[in-house]
Design a protein around this motif. Structure first.
Motif, PDB file in Angstrom:
ATOM      1  N   LEU A  97       0.842  -1.191   0.000  1.00 24.25           N
ATOM      2  CA  LEU A  97       0.000   0.000   0.000  1.00 24.25           C
ATOM      3  C   LEU A  97       0.881   1.246   0.000  1.00 24.25           C
ATOM      4  O   LEU A  97       0.620   2.199  -0.746  1.00 24.25           O
ATOM      5  CB  LEU A  97      -0.932   0.022   1.213  1.00 24.25           C
ATOM      6  CG  LEU A  97      -1.710   1.328   1.397  1.00 24.25           C
ATOM      7  CD1 LEU A  97      -2.737   1.501   0.281  1.00 24.25           C
ATOM      8  CD2 LEU A  97      -2.372   1.367   2.752  1.00 24.25           C
ATOM      9  N   ASP A  98       1.921   1.249   0.818  1.00 29.14           N
ATOM     10  CA  ASP A  98       2.834   2.385   0.901  1.00 29.14           C
ATOM     11  C   ASP A  98       3.429   2.683  -0.470  1.00 29.14           C
ATOM     12  O   ASP A  98       3.420   3.827  -0.926  1.00 29.14           O
ATOM     13  CB  ASP A  98       3.941   2.097   1.916  1.00 29.14           C
ATOM     14  CG  ASP A  98       4.856   3.282   2.113  1.00 29.14           C
ATOM     15  OD1 ASP A  98       4.351   4.405   2.296  1.00 29.14           O
ATOM     16  OD2 ASP A  98       6.092   3.078   2.078  1.00 29.14           O
ATOM     17  N   ARG A  99       3.927   1.676  -1.148  1.00 31.22           N
ATOM     18  CA  ARG A  99       4.542   1.849  -2.467  1.00 31.22           C
ATOM     19  C   ARG A  99       3.517   2.371  -3.476  1.00 31.22           C
ATOM     20  O   ARG A  99       3.798   3.304  -4.240  1.00 31.22           O
ATOM     21  CB  ARG A  99       5.145   0.536  -2.956  1.00 31.22           C
ATOM     22  CG  ARG A  99       6.011   0.673  -4.187  1.00 31.22           C
ATOM     23  CD  ARG A  99       6.718  -0.620  -4.578  1.00 31.22           C
ATOM     24  NE  ARG A  99       7.207  -1.388  -3.461  1.00 31.22           N
ATOM     25  CZ  ARG A  99       6.675  -2.533  -2.969  1.00 31.22           C
ATOM     26  NH1 ARG A  99       5.717  -3.066  -3.476  1.00 31.22           N
ATOM     27  NH2 ARG A  99       7.136  -3.162  -1.948  1.00 31.22           N
ATOM     28  N   ALA A 100       2.322   1.798  -3.474  1.00 32.31           N
ATOM     29  CA  ALA A 100       1.286   2.226  -4.412  1.00 32.31           C
ATOM     30  C   ALA A 100       0.865   3.675  -4.148  1.00 32.31           C
ATOM     31  O   ALA A 100       0.698   4.467  -5.087  1.00 32.31           O
ATOM     32  CB  ALA A 100       0.077   1.304  -4.324  1.00 32.31           C
ATOM     33  N   LEU A 101       0.715   4.032  -2.889  1.00 30.70           N
ATOM     34  CA  LEU A 101       0.320   5.392  -2.528  1.00 30.70           C
ATOM     35  C   LEU A 101       1.407   6.388  -2.915  1.00 30.70           C
ATOM     36  O   LEU A 101       1.118   7.440  -3.498  1.00 30.70           O
ATOM     37  CB  LEU A 101       0.011   5.476  -1.034  1.00 30.70           C
ATOM     38  CG  LEU A 101      -0.531   6.804  -0.530  1.00 30.70           C
ATOM     39  CD1 LEU A 101      -1.841   7.160  -1.221  1.00 30.70           C
ATOM     40  CD2 LEU A 101      -0.724   6.754   0.975  1.00 30.70           C
ATOM     41  N   LEU A 102       2.662   6.054  -2.609  1.00 27.89           N
ATOM     42  CA  LEU A 102       3.758   6.955  -2.963  1.00 27.89           C
ATOM     43  C   LEU A 102       3.853   7.138  -4.473  1.00 27.89           C
ATOM     44  O   LEU A 102       4.054   8.256  -4.957  1.00 27.89           O
ATOM     45  CB  LEU A 102       5.081   6.433  -2.405  1.00 27.89           C
ATOM     46  CG  LEU A 102       5.242   6.532  -0.890  1.00 27.89           C
ATOM     47  CD1 LEU A 102       6.523   5.849  -0.448  1.00 27.89           C
ATOM     48  CD2 LEU A 102       5.213   7.974  -0.425  1.00 27.89           C
ATOM     49  N   THR A 103       3.715   6.069  -5.226  1.00 28.65           N
ATOM     50  CA  THR A 103       3.767   6.160  -6.688  1.00 28.65           C
ATOM     51  C   THR A 103       2.663   7.066  -7.199  1.00 28.65           C
ATOM     52  O   THR A 103       2.891   7.950  -8.036  1.00 28.65           O
ATOM     53  CB  THR A 103       3.657   4.760  -7.325  1.00 28.65           C
ATOM     54  OG1 THR A 103       4.764   3.969  -6.879  1.00 28.65           O
ATOM     55  CG2 THR A 103       3.645   4.832  -8.835  1.00 28.65           C
TER      56      THR A 103
END
Length: 133
Positions: A97-103
């Motif tokens: 989720l963190d990676r998707a949100l940051l992207t």
């Protein structure tokens, strides 16, 4: 979405001001919001108008957690509001989720920077944002 809460803003409401503490963000469900930038000696310049499905606010993610632009509802707005601290806890627990949100947020930031640049060139550049003459 379990962290979101429904909020509404009447037309003409200032949602946040440039330089204030950024501790939340919204996903617009209905209505429109103008993003503006302070221009010394002039009225704030509108750099982009956001509508349904758009993210309002990314400054909560980046230190010093202050709004880089101002925002005002130009029509009645309904949105989902998210508390940045609560989302931060969820991001720590879920790396995907963190990676998707940051992207996603980085893409939004890039788009906002391009929109702000284009709008400011249109308003204050000698030839606007069109082709060089």
């Amino acid at each position: 979405m379990e962290l979101g809460r429904e909020v509404s803003f009447p037309a003409g409401t200032r949602i946040f001001e440039e330089g204030q503490r950024a501790d939340r963000f919204w996903v617009i469900r209905t209505g429109t919001v103008d993003l503006d930038i302070h221009v010394p000696g002039r009225r704030a310049a509108v750099v982009e108008t956001l509508g349904a499905g758009r993210l309002l606010g990314w400054s909560w993610l980046c230190p010093p957690h202050q709004w880089h632009l101002g925002a005002g509802a130009t029509s009645p707005v309904e949105a989902w509001e998210f508390d940045a601290a609560e989302v931060g806890v969820l991001r720590e627990r879920d790396p995907e989720l963190d990676r998707a949100l940051l992207t996603y947020v980085v893409e939004v930031i890039g788009g906002r920077l391009r929109a702000a640049r284009t709008r400011l060139l249109d308003l204050y550049g000698p030839y606007g944002s069109g082709p060089e003459r």
